[in-house]
Each structure stands twice: as C-alpha cells, then as structure tokens.
Design an enzyme around this catalytic site. Structure first.
Site, PDB file in Angstrom:
ATOM      1  CE  LYS A   1     -17.198 -15.752  10.157  1.00 46.09           C
ATOM      2  NZ  LYS A   1     -17.344 -14.556  10.998  1.00 46.09           N
TER       3      LYS A   1
ATOM      4  NE  ARG B   1      -4.212  -1.748   1.876  1.00 48.28           N
ATOM      5  CZ  ARG B   1      -5.021  -2.300   2.774  1.00 48.28           C
ATOM      6  NH1 ARG B   1      -4.711  -2.243   4.057  1.00 48.28           N
ATOM      7  NH2 ARG B   1      -6.131  -2.879   2.397  1.00 48.28           N
TER       8      ARG B   1
ATOM      9  N   GLY C   1     -12.629  -4.358   0.781  1.00 41.65           N
ATOM     10  CA  GLY C   1     -13.993  -4.002   1.167  1.00 41.65           C
ATOM     11  C   GLY C   1     -14.613  -2.996   0.219  1.00 41.65           C
TER      12      GLY C   1
ATOM     13  N   GLY D   1      -7.669  -8.292   0.375  1.00 42.34           N
ATOM     14  CA  GLY D   1      -6.341  -8.206   0.973  1.00 42.34           C
ATOM     15  C   GLY D   1      -5.627  -9.540   0.999  1.00 42.34           C
TER      16      GLY D   1
END
Ligand code: ADP
Ligand code: MG
Length: 404
Positions: A209, A41, A386, A362
């Site tokens: 998940k 990043r 996200g 990520g």
C-alpha cells in the site's frame, strides 16, 4: 548521539550482575502446527545474549510474540522460542511461566552466573502497551526488580524501538542502559543512509500500500537520485497518470497524493512500464505481460514486467547507495516473483561493485530468503521494518532516544 554500547557494559563488568535484555523474538509461526517458519530474529538476537552469558551475567530476556488480545494465551507462548533460542545459544534457556509474576521472580532469584531466563510474552501483560505512563512504569518497575539493585538494561530489540512501551522505553529510564549489538548495528546503518550517503542514491519501494509508506516516499524522494516504484502501490501511481489499472490493488483516496508526488519529483520517481497481469489473486492464475498503460479491464497486476526490471536494473547499476523496502510483486506465488527477484539481483550486483545496500521490511527480507538469494549479497538486512522506515522518515524513535 552518545549511546553506551554492550562493549561499554562488558568493560564495566557484568559477572554476577542481573542484566535485563529486550530482544525482538517475534518470529512467524506456522498456522497449523505452531512451528517457527523463519528463525531470523532469534539468530539475530544471539550475539548480545551470548556475550552477556559468557561474561557471567544473570541474563533475563523479555520479548513479545504476536498480538495477544486478552492477557495470557497459550497460542502466543514463547515456549517454542525458548527452545529454539537455547539451541542457537548452545545452552539451556529457562522459560518463566509468567511475565513478572511469582514464577518469574522465583526463577530470577535462582539464577547463577551465565544463566539465561526468558520471561513469558511481555504482551500478556497489558500494561506493556498502555498509553498511560503510570501503568507502563509500574510494569517496568517489576521488570527492574527481576535484575536487582545493580542491574542493567540492554536494548536489543530493534524491531520495537519505535514503540514507547514498558519493556522498550520505560525500563531504560529506571536502569543504566546500553544498546545491544543488533540495535547498535542498525543505528549505524541508518545513520549512514541519512547523513553520509554516497551518490547516486537509489531507492526501491514496493509492497502493498501507498498509504503505509507515504511518509517514507515523500522523505526519500527528496533525498534520493532515483526512486523506483513497484508492488501493489505502483497502481495508484499509474492511476494518477490517468491509466486504467483493471482490478489491481488501488487506493482511490491516494490518487491525488500520488499525482502531486509525480509532479514534484518527476525526474526522481520511476514507475513500471509493463506489468504481469492475472485473472485473479491465485498462484496458478493464467497470466500475461502487458504495457503498463494497457492493463485489460478485469485483470489484476501481480508483478512488474521484464522491461521494467531492465529499466530498474539500469538505474541501479551505477548506484553507490541503495535502500530497498517492499517486494515488486506477489513473490509468494512463484509465477509473480520474477520482478522482485530481478530487482534484488540488480541490487546484489550493485553491492558487488561496492555500493552500500540496505534491505528493510519483513516481507522484503523474507523474499530474499524465499527466493534463494544470498543474504550476504546485501550490505545489511534490517530486522525492523517499521522502525527503519520511521527513522528514514526523520521521526525520533523513543526506544533509541531514551538510550542517549
Ligand atoms: P515489507 O514487509 O517488506 O515492508 P509490505 O508489507 O509493504 O512489505 O508488502 C508486502 C506484500 O505486498 C507482499 O505480501 C506481497 O505479496 C504484496 N504485494 C506486492 N505486489 C503486489 C501486487 N501487485 N498486488 C497485491 N499485493 C502485492
Ligand atoms: Mg510487511
């Protein structure tokens, strides 16, 4: 969308002007010695900062690191980031001792053309993430003060544009605002995935998940020609078909939802046909490959099997557009990395044949690097997991909308 770019700002002229930049410098740190384990990043933030500094702007950078709970905490200081950013930029980066306090103010007043000042972790100030508009605006006004009356704001932290936070959203309402090169590039890629998508469009979803990614599964199953599912989330899909999944990751509450998804999108969604199972969640646990509907009692699925990789590879081979989010297995353990590696290689092969491929997430991006795969084998590796998922779900991102 009409968003002004960094080039527009440079064309207006920035020499001697204060420019506030929101970057995403939230890098992972080693638990033991606090060193930066993946500078991705920081490297991605350099082009915007370098262009502004080279053009003679007085650059004030704001960013966060981790999730400090109760104000300033040395553990989450941006000090190692300031050092690494300076090395990447090839010029000294000052670190303010506070966010918008007396040190930040004094240092910002002392900047000369081309200087770069990094403010301390913006989340040391709790107003940054406050739900109270007035609190956030008060912090934003103090940030604005650091760049003066003819200042400008450049939004370049793509990883945070889905957050309505003071340094992301509110400052843009107070200053002339521009998208940095990173945010500009990410928006372009996401627009390409949602509007002018070349077909066949293949989506690869994995990770831990179903509940994290339900909205994106629903929205992409609607749009894609094929959607393959691996990772921890595949066991809830398998369970919804009546298969017993041993001690694999399972979200009981999501079984009905997965069954309905398979009913509605049966032709689109593909689940693994074989699984690598282990005795326990451990790097050196004994393992074997079993059919997906023959997972032994007490065994835990930690990767998709070779036959699944073969089938997924076949589905990906003629794709013209590919979006990948989430590893196919516990790639952090070499014994359970083959599924992720195999599918990633299939995406790289499709890209080599001209497909447009995007990696979001990520852990997926980390997997690419950790497994020694060529980053330039993909068309684009997104820096914001996200944020890109929310965009693909069709949500509006406050930090982007405010730039319009
Ligand atoms: P991303 O960050 O790319 O969006 P996620 O955060 O959703 O991905 O999930 C990544 C994690 O999922 C990894 O740490 C990986 O170990 C884990 N994972 C993948 N497959 C399994 C599995 N079968 N069982 C448990 N965890 C898994
Ligand atoms: Mg993750």
């Amino acid at each position: 969308m009409a968003v002004r770019s960094l080039d527009d700002l440079l064309a207006e002229g920035v020499s001697g002007r204060g420019v506030l930049v929101r970057s995403d410098l939230n890098v992972p740190l080693d638990d033991d010695d606090g060193t930066i384990t993946d500078p991705g990043r920081i490297i991605a933030s350099v082009p915007t900062l370098k262009a502004l500094s080279d053009a003679g702007a007085k650059v004030v950078v704001t960013a966060h690191l981790g999730r400090p709970k109760d104000g300033p905490d040395p553990k989450y200081s941006l000090a190692p980031v300031a050092k690494a950013l300076g090395d990447q930029l090839g010029r000294h980066v000052q670190l303010a001792g506070d966010v918008v306090g007396t040190d930040a103010l004094a240092r910002s007043e002392g900047l000369t053309d081309g200087d770069v000042l990094l403010l301390e972790n913006i989340r040391f100030d709790k107003r940054e993430t406050s739900k109270d508009d007035a609190e956030r605006v008060a912090l934003a006004k103090q940030l604005v003060e650091l760049v003066g009356d003819d200042g400008a704001f450049v939004s370049d932290g793509f990883g945070v544009v889905h957050r309505k936070q003071a340094s992301v959203y509110d400052v843009a309402t107070l200053l002339p605002h521009y998208a940095g090169t990173l945010v500009g590039a990410e928006i372009k890629v996401l627009e390409q995935l949602t509007s002018s998508t070349d077909r066949p469009y293949a989506v690869v979803l994995g990770g831990s998940k179903v509940s994290d990614k339900l909205a994106v599964i629903e929205s992409l199953a609607e749009k894609a020609d094929s959607l393959v599912i691996g990772g921890g989330m595949c066991f809830t899909f398998l369970a919804s078909q009546g298969v017993s999944v041993g001690s694999s990751l399972l979200e009981e509450g999501m079984i009905d939802t997965c069954r309905k998804l398979l009913e509605t999108y049966g032709d689109v969604i593909h689940v693994p046909v074989d699984i690598v199972v282990a005795d326990e969640f451990k790097a050196d646990s004994p393992s074997e490959v079993v059919a997906a509907d023959r997972i032994p009692e007490g065994k835990m699925g930690l990767d998709i099997g070779p036959e699944s990789v073969k089938r997924f590879t076949a589905l990906l081979s003629n794709a013209r557009t590919v979006f990948w989010n989430g590893p196919m297995g516990v790639f952090e353990f070499p014994a359970f990395a083959a599924g992720t590696k195999g599918v990633a290689e299939a995406i790289i092969a499709a890209t080599g044949k001209g497909a447009f491929s995007v990696v979001g997430g990520g852990d997926s991006a980390a997997a690419v690097r950790q497994l020694g795969l060529a980053e330039d084998g993909f068309s684009h590796i997104s820096t914001g997991g996200g944020a890109s998922l929310e965009y693909l779900e069709g949500k509006t991102l406050p930090g982007i909308e405010v730039l319009d």
